[in-house]
Scaffold this active site. Structure first.
Site, mmCIF file in Angstrom:
data_model
loop_
_atom_site.group_PDB
_atom_site.id
_atom_site.type_symbol
_atom_site.label_atom_id
_atom_site.label_comp_id
_atom_site.label_asym_id
_atom_site.label_seq_id
_atom_site.Cartn_x
_atom_site.Cartn_y
_atom_site.Cartn_z
ATOM 1 N N CYS A 18 -7.963 0.300 -38.714
ATOM 2 C CA CYS A 18 -9.361 -0.104 -38.750
ATOM 3 C C CYS A 18 -9.998 0.363 -40.054
ATOM 4 O O CYS A 18 -9.364 1.046 -40.866
ATOM 5 C CB CYS A 18 -10.123 0.466 -37.556
ATOM 6 S SG CYS A 18 -10.178 2.271 -37.549
ATOM 7 N N CYS A 21 -9.833 3.981 -41.121
ATOM 8 C CA CYS A 21 -8.594 4.438 -41.767
ATOM 9 C C CYS A 21 -8.676 4.257 -43.279
ATOM 10 O O CYS A 21 -8.392 5.178 -44.056
ATOM 11 C CB CYS A 21 -7.393 3.649 -41.239
ATOM 12 S SG CYS A 21 -7.106 3.820 -39.466
ATOM 13 N N CYS A 85 32.816 7.613 -66.125
ATOM 14 C CA CYS A 85 33.092 8.937 -65.549
ATOM 15 C C CYS A 85 31.869 9.433 -64.798
ATOM 16 O O CYS A 85 30.824 8.777 -64.780
ATOM 17 C CB CYS A 85 33.487 9.936 -66.638
ATOM 18 S SG CYS A 85 32.145 10.288 -67.793
ATOM 19 N N ASP A 497 27.222 13.164 -22.137
ATOM 20 C CA ASP A 497 26.488 12.597 -21.013
ATOM 21 C C ASP A 497 27.519 12.095 -19.995
ATOM 22 O O ASP A 497 28.627 11.715 -20.373
ATOM 23 C CB ASP A 497 25.624 11.439 -21.522
ATOM 24 C CG ASP A 497 24.844 10.785 -20.395
ATOM 25 O OD1 ASP A 497 24.220 11.511 -19.622
ATOM 26 O OD2 ASP A 497 24.882 9.546 -20.299
ATOM 27 N N ASP A 695 19.514 8.165 -24.191
ATOM 28 C CA ASP A 695 19.858 9.492 -24.704
ATOM 29 C C ASP A 695 19.382 9.686 -26.142
ATOM 30 O O ASP A 695 19.750 10.661 -26.798
ATOM 31 C CB ASP A 695 21.383 9.699 -24.664
ATOM 32 C CG ASP A 695 21.919 9.734 -23.250
ATOM 33 O OD1 ASP A 695 21.306 10.403 -22.406
ATOM 34 O OD2 ASP A 695 22.935 9.081 -22.984
#
Length: 796
Positions: A18, A21, A85, A497, A695
């Site tokens: 808004c 901000c 290199c 789990d 998880d």
């Protein structure tokens, strides 16, 4: 603000919702010393004028982020040409990271790529490429794999041609070495200084011109790389020989001391080493090439009622495709007609074909086995499952592991230090070792310049990372980046789990005590739940031909069970705690409940309108390979822990079947991350294995998150490692790949450091002929790449 001191920038700002901000950001920026800013909510951009002597664009970006918003960044991947290199890649990386608007740059010598994150308001891809070109290299937007492979083949062919020409011109000069080494008699023409000059000059200034160009561009930009060492060393030998040749003019009795063979042999040997190195490096990308080769080339598309063959790149979302038996499924999609079985082993690792019917999802590049189907394309191009896998492997191979930082730092200072040592060597020889003798001092200095090479240091880590991640991909293990591959070897605890990881995740009802009315209410209530246990109960009732009722109200109580209302009946299904909270007396069922739990079954109590009505017991069988996988993890020295929401008895029964001693039971989903944190606080490096979706918090907080996923559900964002399919044996394999890769990197770094540490002093004291030093320099890089390729043959 003085106009001469003002810089202008436009920043993309994310997170504004808004006007408050944008006003907030504008106010904060304008309080900064030397900053005038305007923030536009509609365009989501901040226009900033700032005094570069008082602040920087990085400070402004940090201020916006500190307020709680984001600064829009973009990422580009580039192919970089001309690096020889580690000093080259380090130089480019350092300069790009200092460029205004570049947040981070990662340059990989082995893959010859650069990954740059930048602020599009301050710099664009064109500006980044121009910066690289100013450093003396070339760059372009990353090409498609096939195009890049073609470029690499041309490069190898060109190197081979130059090597052959150089070898032909150098061969007669090598004959002169036989005189010095074995006092052999050879035709006088070979010892003629102008004959040697005629052979050495094209090698020095046509074949070897690339070294002069590279050295000039690096020195012009304040850097120094391998080209500088080669150009200095060979030029010293060539021009000293030329000086000696001129001394013979008008003085036919003078015996010149010529080193034309030294400069030519050094250039030829270095070209030979680079040719072998480039060929070997191309082999490190075989895994990626293998993945790309899995893609279908054509698709049979229905357009205007006709089937036409079209390149797979031209398929768009929504196209209707026909796939016949034996053909590859071109893209990800959904079956709309027909029935078949699909071999998904290349994605999931599951060798048995999967039966597919209408509405089933299919994965691009898998093989249609025995039925003709029609499908709608849902994901094409870079959005397909295979493309996602290729992208993960590509990113991992181009990333840097933390162990590489030391080599990068050393490479940045290496060449100037070597030049200093060469000058010191020359001075000590001409002043103290053989006073006034120019020739031995020059030979020793040339040997120092030529023996030292930062190439091996630069290749030591990325080549191993490329082969290690490639080997993982070939086995269905996707490492998200080099840092994750490195960190995996340090794990000493693995948390698994239970459901869907240790077990198959497809439970079945094994016992039910209650009448048909109770079963109807139970299954009707569970119909509103997406939990695997609920699906098992509904399937059981369907099998018993029980007609399900409509649910008026449904409430899932995480970690305890469910509550539902059906035709004015209140239904409770869950554990003891749920019954206790609702004052339901289940004392008569306690022993039966314990018996089920001891057998490893998940038993749930059922109550209707506050009265106990029975028990439903559900069992989720363990995966066949789970005991072996857990045994292998324990043999690798890891502490294995099972984490589950089940009660203690059920959890212990499952753990006993697979050989796990430590169990953390009755854990709510939101508590899993806390339990992982507790283990970490004990000083352990923890790997968390889960399904990558529910998880996710635990996977994110673990030192290494390992997601068990299948094709269309690859949990790439949630975890550091993704296991394609549900094969638990791939977890110890991932650990072994990490151990083997880190061991390989350490070997490479040891030999790279050791080679230079031992070689430079030997050359400085005059015990190494320059041409031998050149051969050693060339072969040092080849040995590092070859050692990395050994990873392909490591058994896991």
């Amino acid at each position: 603000m003085n106009e001469a001191e003002t810089n202008h920038a436009t920043l993309g700002v994310t997170g504004m919702t808004c006007a408050a901000c944008s006003n907030r950001i504008e106010k904060v920026l304008n309080k900064m010393d030397g900053v005038e800013a305007q923030v536009n909510l509609t365009t989501e951009r901040a226009t900033v004028d700032y005094d570069s002597e008082k602040t920087s664009i990085e400070d402004i970006s940090n201020k916006i982020e500190k307020v709680g918003y984001g600064v829009l960044m973009e990422q580009t991947d580039l192919d970089v040409f001309g690096m020889t290199c580690a000093a080259c890649s380090t130089r480019i990386e350092k300069v790009l990271n200092k460029q205004d608007g570049v947040k981070s740059a990662n340059v990989n010598l082995t893959t010859e790529t650069a990954s740059v994150e930048y602020n599009p308001g301050l710099v664009d891809t064109k500006g980044i490429i121009e910066k690289i070109k100013k450093l003396g290299y070339d760059a372009q937007l990353k090409a498609e794999a096939e195009e890049k492979q073609t470029h690499k083949e041309k490069e190898i062919k060109n190197m081979k041609t130059k090597l052959i020409v150089s070898a032909v011109l150098t061969a007669p000069l090598i004959v002169t070495m036989l005189v010095h080494l074995f006092n052999m008699n050879i035709p006088d023409i070979f010892m003629n200084p102008w004959f040697q000059f005629a052979l050495a000059t094209p090698v020095q200034f046509i074949i070897g011109w690339q070294f002069y160009v590279g050295a000039y561009k690096n020195l012009r930009n304040g850097g120094a790389n391998m080209d500088v060492l080669v150009a200095l060393g060979t030029s010293a030998a060539y021009f000293y020989s030329l000086f000696e040749a001129f001394r013979t003019i008008g003085n036919p009795t003078y015996e010149p001391h010529l080193y034309f063979e030294t400069s030519a042999v050094i250039i030829t040997l270095i070209l030979f080493g680079k040719y072998l190195e480039t060929r070997a490096k191309s082999q490190t990308t075989n895994a990626l090439s293998s993945l790309l080769n899995l893609q279908a080339k054509e698709a049979r598309v229905i357009r205007n009622g006709e089937e036409i063959m079209t390149p797979v790149e031209e398929v768009v979302v929504g196209d209707r495709l026909v796939v016949k038996p034996g053909e590859k499924i071109p893209v990800d999609g959904r079956i709309v007609k027909g029935r078949t079985s699909v071999d998904e082993s290349m994605i999931t690792g599951e060798s048995i074909p999967i039966e597919k019917d209408v509405d089933a999802s299919v994965i691009g590049s898998t093989i249609n086995k025995n039925g003709s189907i029609e499908m709608h394309a849902t994901k094409v191009g870079k959005d397909t499952a295979l493309a996602s896998i290729v992208k993960v492997v590509e990113d991992a191979q181009g990333s840097k592991a933390p162990i590489q930082r030391l080599a990068d730092v050393i490479s940045g200072y290496f060449v100037p230090i070597v030049v200093g040592i060469a000058i010191l060597t020359f001075t000590v020889w001409i002043a103290f070792v053989q006073p006034g003798q120019f020739e031995p001092a020059l030979v020793a200095a040339i040997a120092v310049l030529v023996i030292a090479c930062p190439c091996a240091l630069g290749l030591a880590t990325p080549t191993s990372i490329m082969v290690g991640t490639g080997k993982g991909a070939e086995n269905g293990i996707l490492f998200k980046g080099g840092e994750h591959l490195e960190r995996t070897h340090a794990l000493n605890a693995i948390v698994l789990d239970k459901t869907g990881t240790i077990t198959k995740g497809k439970p079945e009802v094994t016992n039910f005590t209650g009448d048909d009315e109770t079963l109807q209410l139970l299954a009707s209530a569970e119909k509103g739940s997406e939990h695997p246990l609920a699906e098992a109960i509904v399937a059981y009732a369907t099998e018993k031909e029980i007609e399900l009722g409509e649910v008026d109200d449904f409430n899932a109580i995480p970690g305890h069970g469910i509550e539902a209302t059906i035709s004015s009946n209140n239904i409770l299904v869950g554990n003891r705690k749920l019954m206790q909270d609702h004052q339901v007396d289940v004392g008569s069922a306690e022993q039966e409940l314990i018996d089920y739990e001891v057998d490893g079954k998940t038993a749930m109590l059922i109550a209707v309108d506050g009265k106990y009505r029975g028990i439903v017991a559900v069992a989720d069988t363990i995966k066949e390979t789970a005991p072996q996988a857990i045994r292998e993890l324990q043999e690798e020295g890891l502490e294995v822990i099972m984490l589950t929401g089940d009660n203690e008895r059920t959890a212990q029964a499952i753990a006993k079947q697979v050989g796990i001693d430590q169990v953390i039971a009755q854990v709510l989903p939101e508590e899993k991350a806390d339990k992982v944190k507790e283990i970490q606080l004990q000083g352990k490096k923890v790997g968390m294995v889960g399904d990558g979706v529910n998880d996710a918090p635990a996977l994110a907080i673990a030192d290494i998150g390992i997601a068990i996923g299948t094709g269309t559900e690859v949990a790439i964002e949630a975890a550091d490692i993704t296991i394609l399919g549900g094969e638990l044996l791939l977890i110890p394999k991932a650990i072994k790949i990490s151990h083997a890769t880190i061991r390989n990197i350490r070997q490479n770094l040891f030999w790279a450091f050791g080679y230079n540490t031992a070689g430079i002093p030997v050359a400085a004291v005059g015990l190494l002929a320059p041409w031998v030093a050149g051969a050693a320099m060339a072969l040092s890089s080849v040995s590092v790449v070859s050692n990395s390729l050994r990873l392909k043959r490591v058994k896991i």
